[in-house]
Design a protein around this motif. Structure first.
Motif: not given
Length: 427
Positions: A406-424
């Protein structure tokens, strides 16, 4: 005559130069903060002492009633399960009638029941009284978290909640220690009576020390509003992960401490009841690790602190497999330190994440947490009956793996969201 634009500019300038209102919430170092911390420390102590009062006595209860480990474990699981089911509705009452009033009522009823528990004539009535006691205690944990979130400044919140959790660890330790030695001399019923009297003193101290709430705003008891708030919290991915983490940590803890007495009373250890009760002195480690959780989060971040907590817990589980008392004790130390640190980080994160309906957010965490305790106690006892201590350890390791996932999934989700915001932002 000044123009409208000139007047608007003057008003804006006045607003910008006006000093910001002072934060009247409790700050570290003030007498009110110390009184609040001590009061909730006493409440946390009584909560865990009462909730787990039969845990160190399970072998003696099994012997008197001719019950198996899994049957006797229901004296613990019934209390934690009832608490999990009742914490949400009672937290809703605290939104209307106040955190302080709810905590006082819960502790009063739980202590009154504690004085009746030693009189139970059979295992069934003992389990029923314990279930009622757990239901009574349900009004305290979530209300305490909400009280701190409303009354304490944000920068001191983790430390304040850490101290409340430290009270939990001291209560769990002292309750088991007292019951163990008193039971060895006068029987398990006398042990339970001693915990009831000790908790009565804690309840009196709690009521005398806790200041009145200054930032509580009464809400409504609308079932629709409550359901809407609950749905909002359950739809929050971060809150859901924190609920699951709390449940899994408590599954480990419930399994280990429900069964450890049975293991230590058997060969090759063959320890007496009083010595088994003294084993719970390792809870002092939990007091230190929970109180230090704020510093851990400051250095490692929330996820880093959780990874450290779960690694410590897993190492303790593996170490406890050895048929050596020092190794078992060292394993319990690591399990306890990891559990209390992880619990303090997760529970304080819930209070900081929820912007509205904090009592309900904390209540959902407490429901998950104590359902994990109930499940861990029952599954741990069943696993011990079929596979010995190794079976209980397997249950704990599966729960630990769940926390990591669960913790690893949260870390990966946070990184994916950060990349999405940066790309946008770059488009």
């Amino acid at each position: 005559m000044p123009s409208a634009s000139t007047e608007a500019a003057a008003v804006t300038a006045s607003a910008e130069t006006r000093p910001a209102p002072a934060d009247t919430r409790l700050a570290p170092g003030t007498p009110a903060f110390r009184r609040t911390s001590l009061a909730l420390f006493a409440a946390g102590l009584a909560t865990f002492a009462l909730l787990y009062s039969t845990q160190a006595l399970l072998p003696a209860i099994s012997a008197e009633f001719g019950a198996t480990a899994s049957a006797a474990s229901w004296t613990v699981s019934a209390a934690t399960g009832a608490l999990a089911l009742c914490v949400l509705p009672l937290s809703a009452l605290s939104e209307r009638h106040g955190r302080r009033a709810m905590m006082t009522a819960s502790l009063t009823v739980a202590v009154a029941l504690a004085l009746l528990v030693p009189l139970a004539p059979n295992l069934e009535s003992l389990i029923a009284l314990r279930a009622l006691q757990g239901a009574a205690l349900a009004g305290l944990p979530a209300s305490a978290m909400a009280f701190l979130a409303e009354e304490v400044r944000p920068r001191a919140l983790i430390a304040a909640i850490g101290l409340f959790v430290a009270g939990n660890s001291i209560g769990g330790m002292s309750g088991r220690l007292v019951t163990g030695w008193v039971a060895q001399m006068w029987g398990w019923r006398a042990g339970l009576a001693a915990v009831g009297l000790t908790s009565l003193l804690c309840a009196v101290a709690f009521r005398a020390l806790l200041p009145k709430a200054r930032h509580f705003t009464p809400g409504t008891l609308s079932p629709k509003a409550l359901a809407r708030t609950v749905r909002t919290h359950l739809a929050d991915p971060l809150l859901m992960r924190l609920y699951v983490i709390g449940a899994l940590f408590m599954t480990v803890f419930g399994a280990v401490y429900t069964v450890i007495g049975y293991r230590l009373v058997e060969a090759p250890f063959s320890l007496p009841q009083g010595v088994i009760g003294s084993i719970f002195l390792v809870y002092l480690v939990g007091t230190v690790s929970s109180a230090a959780s704020g510093r851990l989060v400051g250095r490692l971040g929330r996820r880093g602190a959780l990874y450290l907590a779960v690694s410590t817990t897993a190492a303790g589980l593996l170490l406890s497999l050895a048929d050596s008392l020092p190794a078992v004790l060292a394993g319990l130390v690591l399990i306890t330190a990891g559990f209390f640190a992880g619990h303090a980080v997760a529970s304080s994160s819930v209070s900081r994440t929820a912007k509205t309906g904090r009592a309900q957010a904390s209540a959902l965490y407490q429901s998950a947490y104590y359902l994990g305790s109930s499940a861990g106690g029952t599954l741990g006892a069943v696993a011990f009956h079929s596979g010995g201590w190794a079976g209980t350890v397997v249950i704990g390791l599966v729960a630990v793996l769940g926390v990591v996932t669960v913790t690893l999934y949260g870390s990966l989700s946070a990184r994916t969201e950060a990349r999405r915001i940066q790309l946008a932002a770059s488009c």
